[in-house]
Design a protein around this motif. Structure first.
Motif, PDB file in Angstrom:
ATOM      1  N   SER A 114      -5.751   2.117  16.833  1.00 15.13           N
ATOM      2  CA  SER A 114      -5.468   2.962  16.526  1.00 15.13           C
ATOM      3  C   SER A 114      -6.971   4.505  15.604  1.00 15.13           C
ATOM      4  O   SER A 114      -7.460   3.717  15.838  1.00 15.13           O
ATOM      5  CB  SER A 114      -5.003   2.691  14.263  1.00 15.13           C
ATOM      6  N   ARG A 166       6.473   8.131   2.869  1.00 11.70           N
ATOM      7  CA  ARG A 166       5.337   8.751   2.814  1.00 11.70           C
ATOM      8  C   ARG A 166       5.616   9.824   1.859  1.00 11.70           C
ATOM      9  O   ARG A 166       4.369  10.621   1.600  1.00 11.70           O
ATOM     10  CB  ARG A 166       5.128   8.401   4.535  1.00 11.70           C
ATOM     11  N   TRP A 181       1.362  -4.802  11.495  1.00 13.19           N
ATOM     12  CA  TRP A 181       1.453  -3.058  11.792  1.00 13.19           C
ATOM     13  C   TRP A 181       0.038  -2.829  12.138  1.00 13.19           C
ATOM     14  O   TRP A 181      -1.009  -1.585  12.404  1.00 13.19           O
ATOM     15  CB  TRP A 181       1.367  -2.705  10.041  1.00 13.19           C
ATOM     16  N   TYR A 182      -1.012  -4.051  12.398  1.00 14.75           N
ATOM     17  CA  TYR A 182      -2.514  -2.927  12.087  1.00 14.75           C
ATOM     18  C   TYR A 182      -2.509  -3.061  14.000  1.00 14.75           C
ATOM     19  O   TYR A 182      -2.560  -4.092  14.471  1.00 14.75           O
ATOM     20  CB  TYR A 182      -3.678  -4.745  11.506  1.00 14.75           C
ATOM     21  N   ASP A 191      -5.614   7.403   2.076  1.00 15.77           N
ATOM     22  CA  ASP A 191      -4.612   7.145   2.780  1.00 15.77           C
ATOM     23  C   ASP A 191      -3.084   7.147   2.639  1.00 15.77           C
ATOM     24  O   ASP A 191      -3.000   5.298   2.543  1.00 15.77           O
ATOM     25  CB  ASP A 191      -5.483   6.146   4.080  1.00 15.77           C
ATOM     26  N   ASN A 199      -1.021   6.058   4.782  1.00 12.73           N
ATOM     27  CA  ASN A 199      -0.037   5.212   6.138  1.00 12.73           C
ATOM     28  C   ASN A 199      -0.786   3.691   5.450  1.00 12.73           C
ATOM     29  O   ASN A 199       0.340   2.621   5.176  1.00 12.73           O
ATOM     30  CB  ASN A 199      -1.120   5.258   7.544  1.00 12.73           C
ATOM     31  N   GLN A 240       1.401   3.221   2.612  1.00  7.94           N
ATOM     32  CA  GLN A 240       2.592   2.966   3.300  1.00  7.94           C
ATOM     33  C   GLN A 240       3.047   1.436   3.400  1.00  7.94           C
ATOM     34  O   GLN A 240       4.125   0.495   2.872  1.00  7.94           O
ATOM     35  CB  GLN A 240       3.205   3.158   4.650  1.00  7.94           C
ATOM     36  N   GLU A 241       2.320   1.121   4.193  1.00  5.41           N
ATOM     37  CA  GLU A 241       2.389  -0.425   4.211  1.00  5.41           C
ATOM     38  C   GLU A 241       1.783  -1.117   3.799  1.00  5.41           C
ATOM     39  O   GLU A 241       2.848  -2.570   3.360  1.00  5.41           O
ATOM     40  CB  GLU A 241       0.933  -0.691   5.840  1.00  5.41           C
ATOM     41  N   GLU A 265      11.963   4.815  10.725  1.00  3.00           N
ATOM     42  CA  GLU A 265      10.653   6.210  11.188  1.00  3.00           C
ATOM     43  C   GLU A 265      11.350   6.792   9.589  1.00  3.00           C
ATOM     44  O   GLU A 265      11.237   7.372   8.874  1.00  3.00           O
ATOM     45  CB  GLU A 265      10.915   7.162  12.209  1.00  3.00           C
ATOM     46  N   VAL A 315      10.427   4.965   6.947  1.00  6.20           N
ATOM     47  CA  VAL A 315       9.202   5.187   6.504  1.00  6.20           C
ATOM     48  C   VAL A 315       8.187   6.333   6.302  1.00  6.20           C
ATOM     49  O   VAL A 315       8.093   6.851   5.016  1.00  6.20           O
ATOM     50  CB  VAL A 315       8.162   4.626   7.700  1.00  6.20           C
ATOM     51  N   TYR A 336      -7.604   3.982  12.781  1.00  2.27           N
ATOM     52  CA  TYR A 336      -9.536   3.574  11.711  1.00  2.27           C
ATOM     53  C   TYR A 336      -9.796   2.205  11.879  1.00  2.27           C
ATOM     54  O   TYR A 336      -8.873   1.930  13.456  1.00  2.27           O
ATOM     55  CB  TYR A 336      -8.404   2.775  10.430  1.00  2.27           C
TER      56      TYR A 336
END
Length: 419
Positions: free
Chosen positions: A174, A356, A169-170, A372, A374, A377-378, A349, A352, A176
């Motif tokens: 993005s 979220r 996912w990184y 955060d 995101n 979630q990850e 989605e 996810v 961040y």
């Protein structure tokens, strides 16, 4: 001036590392099956002949990339060690060190079972040794009171599940930075998502007959049952033998059906893999709905938010062990084409988005820390989606103990609530 042997050797090592780094990027993006040696050579900017000088074939290159990943973890664990430092800080030094900017990227440990036995066993042995090394750091923290008193080995597995999930996912592009991602993972694994004033209970929540709950998801129509049979056999094969090591013929045999019956549902192996992943997303969404209905009747908000996360973890485990399991390894997404990924993006989605929304509600209630969404979630996905791997490395631990420990780590963190 003629170069000396040590200089030539240093250049050769540097080129080898450059090739391994490039191959790791490509394998993570496109899977082992989707990358050729010519593509790796082009990524590095060398001829195919120069690449073959270092690696005789792709099989060896894959093995060396995996071995490099194991070595990166091992070296970071060694760097974290220092006399006089408490156990929690040693664990955090390892996590921060592995994720800090400038460090080599980690490979996705997927499709290991498609490797030759000698390579597969070497990779498995190296991973187990790293898990045991980190477990030793965690055990020292339990002993000195800086880490919550939970099973050190299972805690180590859970931390590695989160770190191993990051390459999926990184993104460098993005909102961040890598440092912000590293800080977020370190913070959540240390302190948990629950506000620090919420104590960690001895008993997480009441028992729930998950077998009965999951039985409601079993299809009954004969055509749907046949499709379910095929997807179950395929998911088991992909988990056990890897995508590369699985075949349509073997899957048909495992399902007790003809090859024609399997090809009727999926014209090729990649389509079958996509159907298995879509099935997994649907099951996860259905289980999430069941859990939310189950906890919706709980009047106490603290008990409700804890039970929600625990039941989800337990439900994922129960699904994996049930007749409509197993839970396929989501790391196999890398094997799909961009078009196939697009086809199932809606299901992704939905799941996810539902998670979220849960985290937003937790933050709004004041029971979750303002983290955060995101990253929440990850990290949660890393724990939930790596269950197939956790089970194979758990050394006989009960599957529900693994689920509960993952829930405790996510909710409460490594650090005890009384310090």
């Amino acid at each position: 001036m003629t170069e000396t042997w040590p200089v030539r050797l240093d250049k050769s090592k540097a080129r080898r590392e450059e090739i391994l780094a490039a191959a790791t990027r490509l394998f993570n993006r496109k899977s082992f099956a989707g990358v050729t040696l010519d593509a790796v050579a082009a990524e590095v900017g060398v001829t195919s002949g120069a690449l073959y000088h270092h690696f005789a074939n792709k099989e060896l290159l894959v093995f060396e990339c995996l071995s490099r990943g194991i070595a990166l973890y091992r070296e970071e664990l060694a760097r974290a060690m220092e006399q006089g430092i408490d156990g929690l800080e040693l664990v955090r030094r390892f996590i921060r060190g592995r994720l800090r900017p400038g460090e080599p990227r980690m490979i996705v440990f997927s499709d290991l079972n498609s490797l030759p036995k000698i390579h597969r066993e070497a990779v498995h042995r190296g991973r187990m040794e790293n898990v045991e090394r980190l477990a030793g750091l965690i055990a020292s923290g339990v002993a000195d009171g800086t880490v919550a008193a939970r099973d050190p080995y299972l805690s180590s597995l859970a931390v590695f599940a989160v770190l191993d999930w990051m390459p999926l996912w990184y993104s460098e592009n993005s909102y961040y930075t890598r440092q912000e991602a590293a800080d977020a993972i370190d913070d959540l694994l240390t302190h948990g998502v629950l506000s620090r004033h919420v104590p960690e209970p001895l008993s997480l929540c009441d028992p729930w007959d998950l077998d009965e709950a999951i039985s409601r998801l079993v299809p009954h129509a004969s055509r749907a049952l046949r499709r379910e049979r095929i997807l179950r056999a395929a998911s088991q094969s992909f988990n056990q033998y890897g995508v590369v090591g699985s075949s349509m013929e073997a899957i048909a045999n495992d399902a007790g059906l003809t090859r024609g019956a399997v090809y009727h549902h999926a014209p090729d192996k990649m389509t079958l893999l996509r159907l298995c992943l879509e099935r997994a997303y649907r099951r996860e969404g259905e289980l999430l709905d069941l859990v939310l209905r189950k906890v919706g009747t709980e009047a106490d908000p603290v008990r409700r938010i804890i039970a929600e996360e625990v039941y989800i973890m337990r439900a994922m485990v129960a699904l994996h062990e049930s007749d409509i399991g197993p839970k396929i390894n989501f790391q196999n997404v890398a094997f799909l084409s961009q078009e196939q990924r697009r086809q199932m993006s809606g299901l992704h989605e939905e799941v996810v988005g539902a998670n979220r929304e849960r985290y937003v509600r937790g933050i709004d209630s004041g029971l979750f820390r303002k983290l955060d969404i995101n990253f929440m979630q990850e990290i949660g996905a890393g724990l939930r989606n790596n269950f197939p791997t956790l089970f194979t490395m758990s050394q006989g631990q009960h599957v529900m103990d693994i689920a509960d420990l993952c829930a405790r780590l996510f909710l409460f963190g490594l650090k005890p609530r009384n310090i």
